[in-house]
Scaffold this active site. Structure first.
Site: not given
Ligand code: IPE
Ligand code: IPE
Ligand code: MG
Length: 252
Positions: A31, A79
């Protein structure tokens, strides 16, 4: 070399023998790509692209340490609610990664598995994943579980359906649905439960990842954003894990 010019001491990655204990199964919620991109005033997709470099180094190190299974959360069933452009960029980056790295992974005897609902994936990533799985099906080294369109609840519901079908078809008695049988109906069948769950970027939640498999996992939440997460940070997390006392409900 001038007096004030101190050579940088390269911190080398740790070796297996330096750890008291290592996990058999590491799961990572990668994340922070979005926040990393924002911090550097770059597009979100460049954040995901940079995150792929961390993916590469973490896979390499996990394999070098002889850890049995690595599960990476790359795309959740939730996602899909992100902007279409971001979803498309993510899918493309995943395809690029798998096509660019499959030879190396295969040569290292890594077995690649896709965990998640393939049905909803666009054709390109679906085919790339299926190819990688088929090519590495006979490999006996590290299990690399790429969790794409993965949801923990979705996985549990599917397992329940599989078992219910077997019961309805008369192949199985309801009483035969044990914890072991249930585990065998999950994507992670045959692999150990998660010992160590890592989520970068300071967020402390599971976001629907490996709900069943994490029943007794140890959790570590490094502050670093995923693209900034280094092998040294990983070694620090593993060192933290190796010092933890796991009780599994008992009294040690
Ligand atoms: C979880 O991260 C999914 C992945 C890392 C693929 P998200 O960024 O989507 O999760 P939330 O929405 O903050 O819970
Ligand atoms: C996690 O990074 C990767 C995926 C969900 C694929 P994010 O895109 O959720 O990063 P933040 O949470 O917005 O920083
Ligand atoms: Mg995230």
């Amino acid at each position: 070399m001038g007096f004030f010019h101190r050579p940088r001491i390269a911190v080398r990655p740790m070796e297996r023998s330096e750890f008291q204990r290592l996990p058999e199964h590491v799961a990572i919620i990668m994340d922070g790509n979005g926040r990393w991109a924002k911090k550097h005033r770059l597009s979100v997709s460049l954040g995901h692209r940079q995150g792929m470099e961390t993916v590469r180094s973490v896979i390499r190190h996990t394999n070098d340490l002889g850890i049995q299974s690595l599960s990476l959360y790359a795309f959740s069933t939730e996602n899909w609610s992100r902007p279409r452009q971001e979803v498309e960029a993510l899918m493309q980056i995943l395809v690029e990664f798998i096509t660019a790295d499959i030879d190396k992974l295969d040569a290292k005897n890594v077995r690649v598995r896709m965990m998640g609902d393939k049905g909803r994936l666009p054709e390109l990533p679906r085919n790339a994943m299926t190819d990688a799985e088929e090519r590495t099906a006979g490999n006996t080294g590290m299990n690399l579980n790429l969790c794409i369109n993965y949801g923990g609840r979705d996985e549990l519901v599917r397992a329940a359906q599989t078992l219910a079908r077997a019961c309805a078809g008369g192949e199985m008695e309801a009483e035969a649905i044990t914890e072991k049988a249930f585990s065998e109906a999950l994507y992670t069948r045959g692999q150990p439960d998660v010992d160590l769950m890592i989520r970068t970027s300071g967020e402390m939640r599971l976001s629907n990842f490996l709900l069943w498999q994490c029943a007794y996992a140890e959790f570590v939440f490094p502050e670093k954003l995923w693209p900034d997460f280094t092998v040294q940070d990983y070694d620090r997390v593993l060192t933290d894990f190796s010092g933890r006392q796991r009780r599994f409900g008992g009294r040690v």
